[in-house]
Write a protein that holds these residues in place. Sequence first.
Motif, mmCIF file in Angstrom:
data_model
loop_
_atom_site.group_PDB
_atom_site.id
_atom_site.type_symbol
_atom_site.label_atom_id
_atom_site.label_comp_id
_atom_site.label_asym_id
_atom_site.label_seq_id
_atom_site.Cartn_x
_atom_site.Cartn_y
_atom_site.Cartn_z
ATOM 1 N N MET A 74 -13.623 1.679 10.085
ATOM 2 C CA MET A 74 -12.837 1.106 9.131
ATOM 3 C C MET A 74 -13.889 1.074 7.673
ATOM 4 S SD MET A 74 -11.005 -1.966 10.880
ATOM 5 C CE MET A 74 -10.127 -2.406 9.345
ATOM 6 N N TRP B 77 -8.551 -9.622 8.682
ATOM 7 C CA TRP B 77 -9.900 -8.815 8.739
ATOM 8 C C TRP B 77 -11.373 -9.727 8.632
ATOM 9 C CZ3 TRP B 77 -9.523 -3.807 5.445
ATOM 10 C CH2 TRP B 77 -8.609 -2.965 5.918
ATOM 11 N N MET C 91 -9.834 7.061 11.410
ATOM 12 C CA MET C 91 -9.700 6.698 9.907
ATOM 13 C C MET C 91 -10.005 8.003 8.959
ATOM 14 S SD MET C 91 -8.788 3.833 10.005
ATOM 15 C CE MET C 91 -8.536 3.422 8.267
ATOM 16 N N ILE D 212 -13.214 5.579 0.150
ATOM 17 C CA ILE D 212 -12.186 5.181 -0.775
ATOM 18 C C ILE D 212 -12.597 4.661 -2.141
ATOM 19 C CG2 ILE D 212 -9.734 4.187 -1.339
ATOM 20 C CD1 ILE D 212 -9.318 6.253 0.593
ATOM 21 N N ARG E 115 -12.485 6.542 -5.930
ATOM 22 C CA ARG E 115 -11.913 5.845 -6.961
ATOM 23 C C ARG E 115 -12.964 5.895 -8.378
ATOM 24 N NH1 ARG E 115 -7.822 5.874 -4.480
ATOM 25 N NH2 ARG E 115 -6.979 4.443 -3.151
ATOM 26 N N MET F 291 -1.625 0.322 8.369
ATOM 27 C CA MET F 291 -1.776 -0.709 7.696
ATOM 28 C C MET F 291 -3.058 -0.962 6.899
ATOM 29 S SD MET F 291 0.983 -2.405 8.482
ATOM 30 C CE MET F 291 0.712 -4.290 8.045
ATOM 31 N N THR F 292 -4.051 -0.624 7.822
ATOM 32 C CA THR F 292 -5.427 -0.457 6.889
ATOM 33 C C THR F 292 -5.357 0.523 5.696
ATOM 34 O OG1 THR F 292 -6.460 -0.879 9.065
ATOM 35 C CG2 THR F 292 -7.801 0.137 7.140
ATOM 36 N N LYS F 293 -4.915 1.759 5.968
ATOM 37 C CA LYS F 293 -4.929 2.787 4.959
ATOM 38 C C LYS F 293 -4.064 2.246 3.707
ATOM 39 C CE LYS F 293 -6.475 6.660 7.368
ATOM 40 N NZ LYS F 293 -6.244 8.253 7.460
ATOM 41 N N GLU G 31 -4.057 1.678 12.025
ATOM 42 C CA GLU G 31 -4.642 2.870 10.997
ATOM 43 C C GLU G 31 -3.919 2.797 9.497
ATOM 44 O OE1 GLU G 31 -4.546 5.308 14.211
ATOM 45 O OE2 GLU G 31 -5.633 3.223 14.334
ATOM 46 N N TYR H 252 -14.345 4.078 5.870
ATOM 47 C CA TYR H 252 -13.131 4.635 5.297
ATOM 48 C C TYR H 252 -13.149 3.790 3.925
ATOM 49 C CZ TYR H 252 -8.540 5.964 4.329
ATOM 50 O OH TYR H 252 -7.312 6.378 3.513
ATOM 51 N N ILE H 253 -13.380 2.407 4.051
ATOM 52 C CA ILE H 253 -12.919 1.803 2.886
ATOM 53 C C ILE H 253 -14.008 2.112 1.810
ATOM 54 C CG2 ILE H 253 -13.153 -0.472 2.053
ATOM 55 C CD1 ILE H 253 -12.205 -1.610 4.728
ATOM 56 N N ASN I 101 5.390 -8.222 1.630
ATOM 57 C CA ASN I 101 5.011 -9.731 0.913
ATOM 58 C C ASN I 101 3.656 -9.117 0.110
ATOM 59 O OD1 ASN I 101 6.628 -11.035 2.568
ATOM 60 N ND2 ASN I 101 5.306 -11.589 4.143
ATOM 61 N N GLU I 102 2.755 -8.177 0.702
ATOM 62 C CA GLU I 102 1.711 -7.585 -0.082
ATOM 63 C C GLU I 102 2.145 -6.787 -1.210
ATOM 64 O OE1 GLU I 102 -1.538 -6.294 2.426
ATOM 65 O OE2 GLU I 102 -0.510 -7.230 4.243
ATOM 66 N N GLY J 222 0.494 -13.618 7.130
ATOM 67 C CA GLY J 222 1.725 -13.179 6.671
ATOM 68 C C GLY J 222 1.248 -12.228 5.474
ATOM 69 N N GLU J 223 0.341 -12.272 4.813
ATOM 70 C CA GLU J 223 -0.071 -11.613 3.522
ATOM 71 C C GLU J 223 -1.381 -10.643 3.765
ATOM 72 O OE1 GLU J 223 2.037 -14.602 0.699
ATOM 73 O OE2 GLU J 223 0.194 -13.237 -0.147
ATOM 74 N N PHE J 224 -2.159 -11.325 4.092
ATOM 75 C CA PHE J 224 -3.310 -10.244 4.289
ATOM 76 C C PHE J 224 -4.736 -11.181 4.110
ATOM 77 C CE2 PHE J 224 -6.033 -7.091 5.525
ATOM 78 C CZ PHE J 224 -6.737 -6.516 4.266
ATOM 79 N N ARG K 4 -3.533 -0.765 2.960
ATOM 80 C CA ARG K 4 -4.393 -1.835 2.011
ATOM 81 C C ARG K 4 -5.474 -1.346 1.304
ATOM 82 N NH1 ARG K 4 -3.088 -5.202 7.488
ATOM 83 N NH2 ARG K 4 -1.586 -6.528 6.650
ATOM 84 N N VAL K 5 -6.057 -0.278 1.859
ATOM 85 C CA VAL K 5 -7.471 0.114 1.240
ATOM 86 C C VAL K 5 -6.942 1.044 0.056
ATOM 87 C CG1 VAL K 5 -9.521 1.579 1.597
ATOM 88 C CG2 VAL K 5 -8.723 0.024 3.197
ATOM 89 N N GLU K 6 -5.902 1.762 0.161
ATOM 90 C CA GLU K 6 -5.453 2.587 -0.687
ATOM 91 C C GLU K 6 -4.668 2.089 -1.958
ATOM 92 O OE1 GLU K 6 -3.535 5.592 1.775
ATOM 93 O OE2 GLU K 6 -5.383 6.388 2.191
ATOM 94 N N LYS K 7 -4.496 1.091 -1.988
ATOM 95 C CA LYS K 7 -3.291 0.468 -2.995
ATOM 96 C C LYS K 7 -3.546 0.935 -4.224
ATOM 97 C CE LYS K 7 -4.736 -4.325 -3.312
ATOM 98 N NZ LYS K 7 -4.534 -5.644 -2.550
ATOM 99 N N ASP K 8 -4.925 1.070 -4.686
ATOM 100 C CA ASP K 8 -5.357 1.306 -6.099
ATOM 101 C C ASP K 8 -5.332 2.635 -6.703
ATOM 102 O OD1 ASP K 8 -7.853 -1.473 -5.898
ATOM 103 O OD2 ASP K 8 -5.728 -1.446 -6.523
ATOM 104 N N GLY K 9 -4.990 3.490 -5.661
ATOM 105 C CA GLY K 9 -4.972 4.761 -6.004
ATOM 106 C C GLY K 9 -3.704 5.524 -5.476
ATOM 107 N N ALA K 10 -3.858 6.916 -4.954
ATOM 108 C CA ALA K 10 -2.644 7.515 -4.403
ATOM 109 C C ALA K 10 -2.857 7.017 -3.139
ATOM 110 C CB ALA K 10 -2.771 8.804 -4.883
ATOM 111 N N LYS L 100 2.761 9.645 -3.157
ATOM 112 C CA LYS L 100 2.661 10.941 -4.112
ATOM 113 C C LYS L 100 4.192 11.907 -4.421
ATOM 114 C CE LYS L 100 -2.014 12.343 -3.067
ATOM 115 N NZ LYS L 100 -2.425 12.983 -1.925
ATOM 116 N N SER M 28 -2.285 8.193 0.942
ATOM 117 C CA SER M 28 -2.354 9.401 1.608
ATOM 118 C C SER M 28 -1.167 9.536 2.341
ATOM 119 C CB SER M 28 -3.642 9.379 2.571
ATOM 120 O OG SER M 28 -3.777 8.084 3.656
#
Lengths: 354, 270, 306
Positions: B119, C267, B217, B126, B130, A80-82, A78, B122-123, A108-109, C57-59, A84-90, A274, A92
């Motif tokens: 998932m 994914w 999630m 989000i 945005r 890791m997923t969050k 969860e 959630y995606i 790396n990311e 290793g990156e995604f 990646r998914v949230e990277k363009d905003g704030a 935040k 959580s």
Amino acid sequence: MDRKVWLVLGAVFAYLLSFTPCDRGASAQSPGQGASGKVIVGTFGGDTVKVLSETVDPVLAKVAPNVKIVYAIGMNTERMTKMRVEKDGASSFDIIHVNDRDMQILINEGLLLKLDEAKIPNAKKLFPSFRNDHYIPYNFSANVILYNKNKVSPVPTSWEVLWDPKYKGKIGIQTNLWTDHMYIAALLEGTAYQNNWDAGWNRMLKLTEQELKPFSSMETLGIALQTGEVWLTVTRRARAVQWAAEGGATLGNVLPKEGVYPVTFCAAIPKNAKNVDGAHAYLNALLDQKPQIGFAEVMGYTPTVSGIPLSEKVQSSIGFTDEEMKRIKPIDLIYVGKNDPKWKEQWDKKIISR
Amino acid sequence: MRFGLRVSRYFSYGAVTAILGFVLAPVVLVVWISFFSQQLILFPPKGYSLAWYQNILNQKNFINAFILSFQVALAATAISMIIGLLASIGLTRFRLPGKSTLQNLFLSPLVVPVIITGMAMYIFFIRLQRMMGIELVPSFMVLVLAHVIITIPWTVRLITAGLIGINAELEEAAMDLGASKWRAFWRITLPIIRPSIVAAGIFAFIFSFGNLEVSLMLVEPGESTIPIEILNYVFWKVDPTIAAVATVKIVITGILMLIADRVVGLSNVF
Amino acid sequence: MQRLNRIERPAQHDHLMRAERLRAVSLVSPATLLLTVMFILPLLVFVRFSFNQFVPGEFMKTAWTLENYIKFLSDPYYLRVLLRTIVISVTSTVLALVLAFPVSYFLARLRKRWKSLLIIIVVFPLLLGNVIRAMGWIAVFSQAGLMNRLLLSFGAISSPLQILQTPFAVTVVLAAVVMPYMILTLQAVIEKIQPDLEEAARDLGASTWQVFRLVIFPLAMPGILAGTLLVFVLCMNAYATPLLIGGPKVLMMAPALYSQIQDVSNWPLGGAMAVVLIGVTLATSALYSRILSRKYIRSFEGGTRV
């Protein structure tokens, strides 16, 4: 009959109405200058969050009384997923807890914030091999050979014992430890620290001749060890000690002469967190004496900072001697990250599905 | 012939008991284990104790999780039942183009692996967040709506099954006697299908209460549902505490079902 | 007030038809809207991921590639996982049907008082949740579990049997897990079959088996179709049970795709596998529906028997 139904429906409706979503909206975070406001910590449940809330919260309360810690429990996936998914905003989260391998992947990311050393004075006390820019390892353990004292003799000293035909059919394997086992094979081949673990693959294939017993849950492996169904396995010392203490067969563990790599549990700050100040204060508190001792005593994980006084009993059971510490050498996490999926696929297909 | 009947009757009693015993085996075991005195789950147990139940009282997280699970399940079930009922009426009573597509749509949440559902939702939220600039997740409302989605297959399926069996002529007779279409439905059909509605509610509640992957999630930080707490607990260790939690869960839900029985008579339900 | 005879007033008829259609659409729209916006659309986002490229290793790199599908469909290991999933699902479904029937029949003919109680009991296992339920089964079937312990103490076996981590165990436990759904679905249908019909058949000299084959089975067919379809879908998507009971030796689709997402963050491959799983499930269900409904049932809609 009709009336009763209406009564029930009416009660349910009233209940639902009384329960307004407003109560549960995401509470606004007070703007924090300096360490204040909410710090949302994504971490594991069970004992982890228990130890954290009992040891870190009081420490933080003393130095940053305006900080409120909220624990968001979940599994690695969860978080890791969050991330990646949230990277363009704030984000959580203000702090996330994941293992060292996943930390490297997040680096790396480009998802982690570079830490401000000035705000984490305790980090100076980290053992040298644990220091880095992006995350704080706050405790560690290492794989050992867990063996049944009555059935395995002589006491194992080398990883080779797993390949000993004497113990055919009596070796338990945790199915999610493919990296750990690939490492062992490469180590025996002498190429683990030359970033060539594929050289150990033939040795891994040979291991299947031992009629391995795979276990996808730790619980069933623990029981199998205690009932004598299996006599040997590779696991963290923390877990080994816990299983040994639970009764049943007499279990011992040994850190083989060839050495091993440390398995660290880490915390870091998302780039888009935040409450950055509060997060740094939290990281500092993690390395304080109270939490470090707490993790050792409750969960069996060893401190990553020097100068933590563990009781004799704890040190002798889950701790690593100075001599053992010399044999614990970290691996190249970037190399591992790139090859892990490939190794997992090989492992699934050729090793544990036989 | 008589003898044959008697034999087959005993046979059926025996078969039914054996099969039910088979299905219930894990329940019996979990309840039994919750009273074991030792941490290790081995047979025969060394002794019995209530320590694990006491352990639950110490863990506020289980209690809070239970409350949230309950609230979400109740809200989701209510909403799901209402829109499921409306959809079922629309499907069975009217001639609609693309009816079978709609039927498949309503059943689709069952066909998708639940982790993907969790998932994906959630995606999606989000990204929506945005774009729209307002905070959508995590929130109670989205969590409830997500649970409504996964329970719709049950409510639609069960209420549709109930409606199909209804003789439409009953309603027409009522209308011939002067009732409006709505009144005819409310007074004649609804009471007849009430058992299906209650059945839909029960299945929806159970499904929502037990769902893990969608809640994972979408819960707010610091909160969790019972399946999440259980999963996080067993990741680290397995001891009779979790068996005690499960036993409490089924006892409470069982009591609720008994109450539902008093109100509507569950024998009419299925 | 006389109801209008629809055939006599064609213009009014059209107007009524339109009004009816509007009513129908408004009735189904809440559910349709909710599902389309909050379920189908998000899913499509995930399906899009299945065409991305996985970077170890990156995604994930945004791309339009078929490599994930090719990887899955050209690898005998993964195809075996898919085949195994289908075979186990079908077997479990059939097993659940066969075992559920006696219980459903019994339940259908039971007096009201006991019926409620028995229904609650049948539903109990569902309340445990899949993870705990699977652990309950492990406590029964593991080498240190109840069954082995009993067999050993009675001297029936000399060393513990390996029951877990076999396709047999997964099939059997899966059937047990889905059986409550099957029992209740069948029960509802059997209940509607008039007992008089059975008595009449018996009076005419039919044996129990003939009564079953010629009276009960055909009349219960709608319920059988609905129940088996539902159970089959549940089995195809089963996660906790195959993971804990079968382990790596009996890998099924849902655990396999979860593992791609959870363990290696792949994914794209996980998404591709999900698409394949959904596709196969839908195709098999549609085929099954068509065959059975053509053979046994004239139409699903209607059925104005009270």
